[in-house]
Design a protein around this motif. Sequence first.
Motif, PDB file in Angstrom:
ATOM      1  N   THR A  82       0.827  -1.212   0.000  1.00 42.18           N
ATOM      2  CA  THR A  82       0.000   0.000   0.000  1.00 42.18           C
ATOM      3  C   THR A  82       0.860   1.261   0.000  1.00 42.18           C
ATOM      4  N   ARG A  83       2.135   1.108  -0.309  1.00 44.09           N
ATOM      5  CA  ARG A  83       3.010   2.272  -0.395  1.00 44.09           C
ATOM      6  C   ARG A  83       2.528   3.188  -1.526  1.00 44.09           C
ATOM      7  N   GLY A  84       2.396   4.480  -1.228  1.00 41.56           N
ATOM      8  CA  GLY A  84       1.942   5.435  -2.214  1.00 41.56           C
ATOM      9  C   GLY A  84       0.437   5.562  -2.317  1.00 41.56           C
ATOM     10  N   TYR A  85      -0.295   4.821  -1.502  1.00 47.93           N
ATOM     11  CA  TYR A  85      -1.750   4.881  -1.487  1.00 47.93           C
ATOM     12  C   TYR A  85      -2.247   5.731  -0.317  1.00 47.93           C
ATOM     13  N   PHE A  86      -3.466   6.228  -0.424  1.00 47.30           N
ATOM     14  CA  PHE A  86      -4.255   6.784   0.684  1.00 47.30           C
ATOM     15  C   PHE A  86      -3.793   8.145   1.178  1.00 47.30           C
ATOM     16  N   GLY A  87      -3.051   8.877   0.362  1.00 47.36           N
ATOM     17  CA  GLY A  87      -2.697  10.246   0.713  1.00 47.36           C
ATOM     18  C   GLY A  87      -1.942  10.333   2.026  1.00 47.36           C
ATOM     19  N   ASP A  88      -2.373  11.283   2.897  1.00 45.31           N
ATOM     20  CA  ASP A  88      -1.657  11.501   4.150  1.00 45.31           C
ATOM     21  C   ASP A  88      -2.218  10.679   5.301  1.00 45.31           C
ATOM     22  N   ALA A  89      -3.109   9.735   5.021  1.00 43.96           N
ATOM     23  CA  ALA A  89      -3.659   8.902   6.093  1.00 43.96           C
ATOM     24  C   ALA A  89      -2.565   8.013   6.686  1.00 43.96           C
ATOM     25  N   GLU A  90      -2.574   7.866   7.998  1.00 43.58           N
ATOM     26  CA  GLU A  90      -1.664   6.948   8.663  1.00 43.58           C
ATOM     27  C   GLU A  90      -2.041   5.518   8.294  1.00 43.58           C
ATOM     28  N   GLN A  91      -1.046   4.678   8.049  1.00 42.61           N
ATOM     29  CA  GLN A  91      -1.322   3.272   7.787  1.00 42.61           C
ATOM     30  C   GLN A  91      -0.912   2.450   9.009  1.00 42.61           C
ATOM     31  N   VAL A  92      -1.834   1.593   9.478  1.00 45.52           N
ATOM     32  CA  VAL A  92      -1.591   0.775  10.669  1.00 45.52           C
ATOM     33  C   VAL A  92      -1.686  -0.690  10.275  1.00 45.52           C
ATOM     34  N   HIS A  93      -0.806  -1.510  10.842  1.00 48.96           N
ATOM     35  CA  HIS A  93      -0.707  -2.913  10.433  1.00 48.96           C
ATOM     36  C   HIS A  93      -1.829  -3.747  11.033  1.00 48.96           C
ATOM     37  N   LEU A  94      -2.556  -4.466  10.173  1.00 44.82           N
ATOM     38  CA  LEU A  94      -3.605  -5.384  10.589  1.00 44.82           C
ATOM     39  C   LEU A  94      -3.036  -6.799  10.606  1.00 44.82           C
ATOM     40  N   PRO A  95      -2.899  -7.423  11.768  1.00 47.52           N
ATOM     41  CA  PRO A  95      -2.355  -8.783  11.829  1.00 47.52           C
ATOM     42  C   PRO A  95      -3.401  -9.824  11.450  1.00 47.52           C
ATOM     43  N   ASP A  96      -2.952 -11.024  11.109  1.00 47.22           N
ATOM     44  CA  ASP A  96      -3.881 -12.095  10.757  1.00 47.22           C
ATOM     45  C   ASP A  96      -4.780 -12.466  11.934  1.00 47.22           C
ATOM     46  N   ILE A  97      -4.216 -12.500  13.116  1.00 51.15           N
ATOM     47  CA  ILE A  97      -5.005 -12.750  14.327  1.00 51.15           C
ATOM     48  C   ILE A  97      -5.344 -11.376  14.890  1.00 51.15           C
TER      49      ILE A  97
END
Length: 478
Positions: A82-97
Amino acid sequence: MMDFVLEAWVAALIEQTKLAWILGAGRAWQPGERLKLLFAGYNGTRNTGSDVRVEEMLRQVRRVLGAQNLALAVMTQNFERTRGYFGDAEQVHLPDIFPPFLYQEVRRHHGVIACEGSMFKSKFANALTTMMIGSLGIAAAENKLSIGYGAEAGDMDPMLARLCARYCGQSLVLTRNEASQTILSTLGVPSELGTDTAWTFEPHGPEIGRRALTQAGWDGRAPVLVVCPIHPFWWPVRASVGKFVANATTGAYRASHYRSVYFHNAGPAVDAAFERYISNIARAVEAFRQRHSTFVILVAMERLDARACQALAPRLGQAAIFTSDEHDMYELVSVLRACDLMVSSRYHGIVTAMPGLVPSAGVTMDERIRNLMHERGHEDLLMTVDDPDLEARLLAAMEKLRSEGDAVRDAVGQTVVSNLKRMARMGVFLEQNVRERYPEFPMAGGVRSWEEYLPPLSPALVKLVEKHDSRAHVASAR
């Protein structure tokens, strides 16, 4: 059993959140603060449809509520994808569990906007719907903004349906169709009619798509037919500790392993159904190509679709394959819009091509493409993945796309504008919901036109609106 454990775990965390809130824990939004919204979705797997949807949700929310008033965050399973996506929104990691993550992350925000299109259904994975319910439910338990955006509801396993009824009753779900509203109504979940959010997406310019086609062998003259196949029969994905252990220790179940503890539906019947689907498409496309000089390409809208493309390509003279793993959403949609005809089993393959007026036929595994084709008035361009007459019907559909292209394009354009208006209506409901939940949130004053509830429109969309809506006076984004 694993689905039951996951669902019970999420339910327990929602109940825990609710009790803690009643006892005074947690913190509501305060005037003067930026409104922190978490976009809960299935991003980071290079599913082009999911990524495009969220990109446009973010643009719309910024337009409606004011970017200066917001602090936005988006879930992703892989930061590189998702690099380069979603403008200035913070990206947070969603784990499988994910249950502990939801419990911590949702409570850090002032509200949740659930993003997944297939939000309430068991067709793909109970775990995915459980995550959507958990995200909305934890936010609602703290009396925060809790909105499902551009969602569909379908058949759910009984426990999942009970979870939805219990924990989403204080949420607002903006659906993609009336059928989803009917299902949610039976569960007591408030809903309003909306649409998908991919309609306003603007890819790279047409020269990018044409250049990619040229590099793949296109002569610049022949009509281009794009096919977007899937593997429709290996769903749903289910968690299995037993298969996970066997896979880790002996390599068993390698072919059906999705990731972590999750495995696809598999077996001889699945393989046979997939072979029939691929063979029927191949024979129909090859017959069409023999009748008409056509350059054929295959597009994997999601990384998983590469398997279907690789199965189909040798039967079509090693047709060029474009995958979402190799091309980001801006490039891939540019390629789609550079084509002349489309056959797709991917809903967002059709949706993202429609603003470019690409005539399309659908081969569907569920209600999404069916609903869209009915809306367009193109029931004769709709087939199912297990249709016993798929080859003949698909060939007839492609002939119609070729011979009646102008009429099909006109219906496509009208449908795009209709959905833009429904998307604007979603912006109105968003604004109203924020005002009700947070009366002191700074809202734009005065009367706003329907276009102002959308992200800024591209010049091509402005022209479509002007053509199909005589009352519209829209300004281009440029």
